[in-house]
Design a protein around this motif. Sequence first.
Motif, PDB file in Angstrom:
ATOM      1  N   GLU A 477       1.296  -1.483  -0.031  1.00 49.77           N
ATOM      2  CA  GLU A 477       0.151  -0.320  -0.237  1.00 49.77           C
ATOM      3  C   GLU A 477       0.881   1.385  -0.067  1.00 49.77           C
ATOM      4  OE1 GLU A 477      -2.084  -0.685   2.957  1.00 49.77           O
ATOM      5  OE2 GLU A 477      -3.524  -2.263   2.241  1.00 49.77           O
ATOM      6  N   PRO A 478       0.319   2.072  -1.022  1.00 49.87           N
ATOM      7  CA  PRO A 478       1.966   3.294  -0.834  1.00 49.87           C
ATOM      8  C   PRO A 478       1.418   4.272  -0.651  1.00 49.87           C
ATOM      9  CG  PRO A 478       0.794   2.445  -3.552  1.00 49.87           C
ATOM     10  CD  PRO A 478       0.315   1.602  -2.352  1.00 49.87           C
ATOM     11  N   ASP A 479       2.385   4.711   0.925  1.00 49.21           N
ATOM     12  CA  ASP A 479       2.598   5.272   1.660  1.00 49.21           C
ATOM     13  C   ASP A 479       1.905   6.858   1.745  1.00 49.21           C
ATOM     14  OD1 ASP A 479       4.815   5.512   0.640  1.00 49.21           O
ATOM     15  OD2 ASP A 479       5.843   5.083   3.395  1.00 49.21           O
ATOM     16  N   CYS A 480       2.372   7.166  -0.173  1.00 58.22           N
ATOM     17  CA  CYS A 480       1.982   8.900  -0.155  1.00 58.22           C
ATOM     18  C   CYS A 480       2.208   8.265  -2.171  1.00 58.22           C
ATOM     19  CB  CYS A 480       3.343   9.842  -0.315  1.00 58.22           C
ATOM     20  SG  CYS A 480       4.842   8.873  -0.591  1.00 58.22           S
ATOM     21  N   PRO A 481       1.328   9.791  -2.256  1.00 60.00           N
ATOM     22  CA  PRO A 481       1.028  10.153  -3.718  1.00 60.00           C
ATOM     23  C   PRO A 481       3.136  10.014  -4.272  1.00 60.00           C
ATOM     24  CG  PRO A 481       0.377  11.287  -2.894  1.00 60.00           C
ATOM     25  CD  PRO A 481       0.772  11.294  -1.891  1.00 60.00           C
ATOM     26  N   LEU A 482       3.881  10.212  -3.822  1.00 60.13           N
ATOM     27  CA  LEU A 482       5.128   9.935  -4.009  1.00 60.13           C
ATOM     28  C   LEU A 482       5.432   8.842  -5.297  1.00 60.13           C
ATOM     29  CD1 LEU A 482       8.020  11.932  -5.043  1.00 60.13           C
ATOM     30  CD2 LEU A 482       8.671  11.124  -2.426  1.00 60.13           C
ATOM     31  N   VAL A 483       4.864   7.886  -4.370  1.00 58.32           N
ATOM     32  CA  VAL A 483       5.263   6.366  -4.961  1.00 58.32           C
ATOM     33  C   VAL A 483       4.989   6.656  -6.197  1.00 58.32           C
ATOM     34  CG1 VAL A 483       4.924   4.063  -5.118  1.00 58.32           C
ATOM     35  CG2 VAL A 483       5.462   5.193  -2.829  1.00 58.32           C
ATOM     36  N   TRP A 484       3.977   7.064  -6.910  1.00 55.26           N
ATOM     37  CA  TRP A 484       3.475   7.312  -8.455  1.00 55.26           C
ATOM     38  C   TRP A 484       4.604   8.203  -9.687  1.00 55.26           C
ATOM     39  CZ3 TRP A 484       0.580   3.219  -8.600  1.00 55.26           C
ATOM     40  CH2 TRP A 484      -0.226   3.204  -7.344  1.00 55.26           C
ATOM     41  N   VAL A 485       4.668   9.176  -8.492  1.00 57.55           N
ATOM     42  CA  VAL A 485       5.480  10.180  -9.093  1.00 57.55           C
ATOM     43  C   VAL A 485       6.944   9.071  -9.298  1.00 57.55           C
ATOM     44  CG1 VAL A 485       6.935  12.197  -8.780  1.00 57.55           C
ATOM     45  CG2 VAL A 485       5.003  12.029  -7.977  1.00 57.55           C
ATOM     46  N   LEU A 486       7.738   8.382  -8.310  1.00 53.48           N
ATOM     47  CA  LEU A 486       8.655   8.200  -9.068  1.00 53.48           C
ATOM     48  C   LEU A 486       8.267   6.748 -10.039  1.00 53.48           C
ATOM     49  CD1 LEU A 486      11.377   7.294  -7.665  1.00 53.48           C
ATOM     50  CD2 LEU A 486      10.468   5.791  -6.256  1.00 53.48           C
ATOM     51  N   ALA A 487       7.117   6.099  -9.802  1.00 51.18           N
ATOM     52  CA  ALA A 487       7.276   4.963 -10.794  1.00 51.18           C
ATOM     53  C   ALA A 487       7.107   6.058 -12.445  1.00 51.18           C
ATOM     54  CB  ALA A 487       5.599   4.479 -10.533  1.00 51.18           C
ATOM     55  N   ALA A 488       6.261   6.567 -12.316  1.00 51.49           N
ATOM     56  CA  ALA A 488       6.379   7.967 -13.843  1.00 51.49           C
ATOM     57  C   ALA A 488       8.017   7.895 -13.811  1.00 51.49           C
ATOM     58  CB  ALA A 488       4.842   8.684 -13.495  1.00 51.49           C
ATOM     59  N   ALA A 489       8.782   8.690 -13.050  1.00 53.46           N
ATOM     60  CA  ALA A 489       9.403   8.933 -13.301  1.00 53.46           C
ATOM     61  C   ALA A 489      10.723   7.605 -13.817  1.00 53.46           C
ATOM     62  CB  ALA A 489      10.377   9.821 -12.205  1.00 53.46           C
ATOM     63  N   LEU A 490      10.853   6.669 -13.580  1.00 56.79           N
ATOM     64  CA  LEU A 490      11.263   5.618 -13.746  1.00 56.79           C
ATOM     65  C   LEU A 490      10.514   5.048 -15.502  1.00 56.79           C
ATOM     66  CD1 LEU A 490      13.623   3.941 -13.478  1.00 56.79           C
ATOM     67  CD2 LEU A 490      12.426   2.390 -12.300  1.00 56.79           C
ATOM     68  N   GLY A 491       9.596   4.909 -15.420  1.00 57.01           N
ATOM     69  CA  GLY A 491       9.193   4.595 -16.723  1.00 57.01           C
ATOM     70  C   GLY A 491       9.078   5.513 -17.961  1.00 57.01           C
ATOM     71  N   LEU A 492       9.532   7.062 -17.637  1.00 59.54           N
ATOM     72  CA  LEU A 492      10.272   7.769 -18.414  1.00 59.54           C
ATOM     73  C   LEU A 492      10.730   7.945 -18.713  1.00 59.54           C
ATOM     74  CD1 LEU A 492       6.963  10.674 -17.957  1.00 59.54           C
ATOM     75  CD2 LEU A 492       7.492   9.338 -19.908  1.00 59.54           C
TER      76      LEU A 492
END
Length: 540
Positions: A477-492
């Motif tokens: 369970e992601p503890d903050c919205p930062l997880v999605w920013v991190l995943a998107a940044a790595l994918g990009l």
Amino acid sequence: CWEVREHNSSEWCHFIRSNPDCQLDGGFLDYLNGVFCVFPPRLLPLAVTLYALWLLYLFIILGVTAEKFFCPNLSAISTNLKLSHNVAVFSLTSPLHGVTFLAFGNGAPDVFSAVVAFSDPRTAGLAIGAIFGAGVFVTTVVAGGIALVKPFTAASRPFLRDVIFYMVAVFLTFVMLYLGRIRLGEALGYLGLYMFYVLTVVLCTWIHRRQRGDGLAAPGPWEPEMPTDVEEPESSGTNSGDYGEEYRPLLPSREPSLRILSTALSPLDYRKWRRKPWYWRLFKAFKVPVELVLLLTVPVVDPDKDDLNWKRPLNCLHILTSPLLCVLTLKSGAYGLYQIQGIFPVWGLVTLVASALALIIFITTSNEEPPKYHCVFAFLGFLASAMWINAAATELVNILRTLGIIFQLSNTVLGLTLLAWGNSIGDTFSDLTMARQGYPRMAFSACFGGIIFNILVGVGLGCLLQMTSSQPLVKLEPDCPLVWVLAAALGLSLVFSFVTVPAQCFQLGKAYGICLIAYYLAFLCVALLTEFRVIHFSTP
């Protein structure tokens, strides 16, 4: 437990001791109790400074253990099992030694940190942040730094293969985060995907060798060039008596056991010490205590030496110290201190059995000739160094969680910054040094090849070890919205390299490196602004 700072400073200690969420699982030191109960509130900055210094030293312990003890023993095991390093596990080459390291050895700190972090749902964010954060850092800053140091033509087919596998691994992890859990089959799928990656590497290598007729050929566009000469290697944690052929006596002489022991336990090469600059000596002085303790507890087998690094008195001592280390670090010493029948401790039994075995080996062997079973010491050294790395990783995760509570930071931001940087700093220096020495293609391949192991084995094995028969799943369970920013940044970042590198005909120059580093700085700014709630994102 984050609410502790919202209370009056006089209530901090009571809150920490009465709140079950503030109890750290595993580890030898209770960092939360120390900072909120041992230190008075006015000395909180001093406590944080000491913790930060200890955090840096833990990274040194992880790096020294992996580089000088874990990796050499893995290499020795592969040699004794008659396995090519490329077949055993995908390999990376370290410019400091000029030998091939296994991906497991290179990624050991990352994987052990992930396994420890996944063991507690409260610190799972550290593992996700570290794995994704290290991926962004290595594929942007390190890869971009290589292109800046020495423009080169990338190996086309290995690059495309590694980026495609890594994008699949990142997408799979993104889906698991979206679903909020990993089941048994999915965890096994991570490990299965890595095995498929290994088989793909082996198959590509075999096809390439068949095409070139199994002969030695100049490196083609799909195979990184191999270094043949590197900067003088530092001893891999063995002894300081090997200074080269010119310092060896013409006639062999029999050294007394006491002198062999004292020489083998010296982590300093005094001739090298005098030639090195002051900053190297300062850093070496910090590493000497760690290296000394590791030399006492971890045997190292070196197949490249005539005597296989056989030091009879020290190796016999390892028969005692290595098993003691294992039982006293497993579950933070819980098993070693267990009383058999409530009378005799486990560590006492291990001491008696190991002492008798060490005495037998000392009597039946000689200083000059290693025994036929000397390869067993490589397995013992592998196990002992793995226990050291696991113990250091446990302390590392606990202290990062403590710092997160003190500064009220999420585990994800600590993972993508401190933990990711600390675990990646060794790879950064190694890859940039390799590029400066004229092997940028190999360094660039290492950037994308090594992190595949970290994400697939780190997440797969980390979650698999936490599953039980009654609960065959791990909640993510992601503890903050930062997880999605991190995943998107790595994918990009991966999509950017996947598109731009072939578009440049795999010829990478300074413009590519500047773009990658600028991308990382922009990502870091967005991540920190998201953490401090300056930028708001809606979560899935």
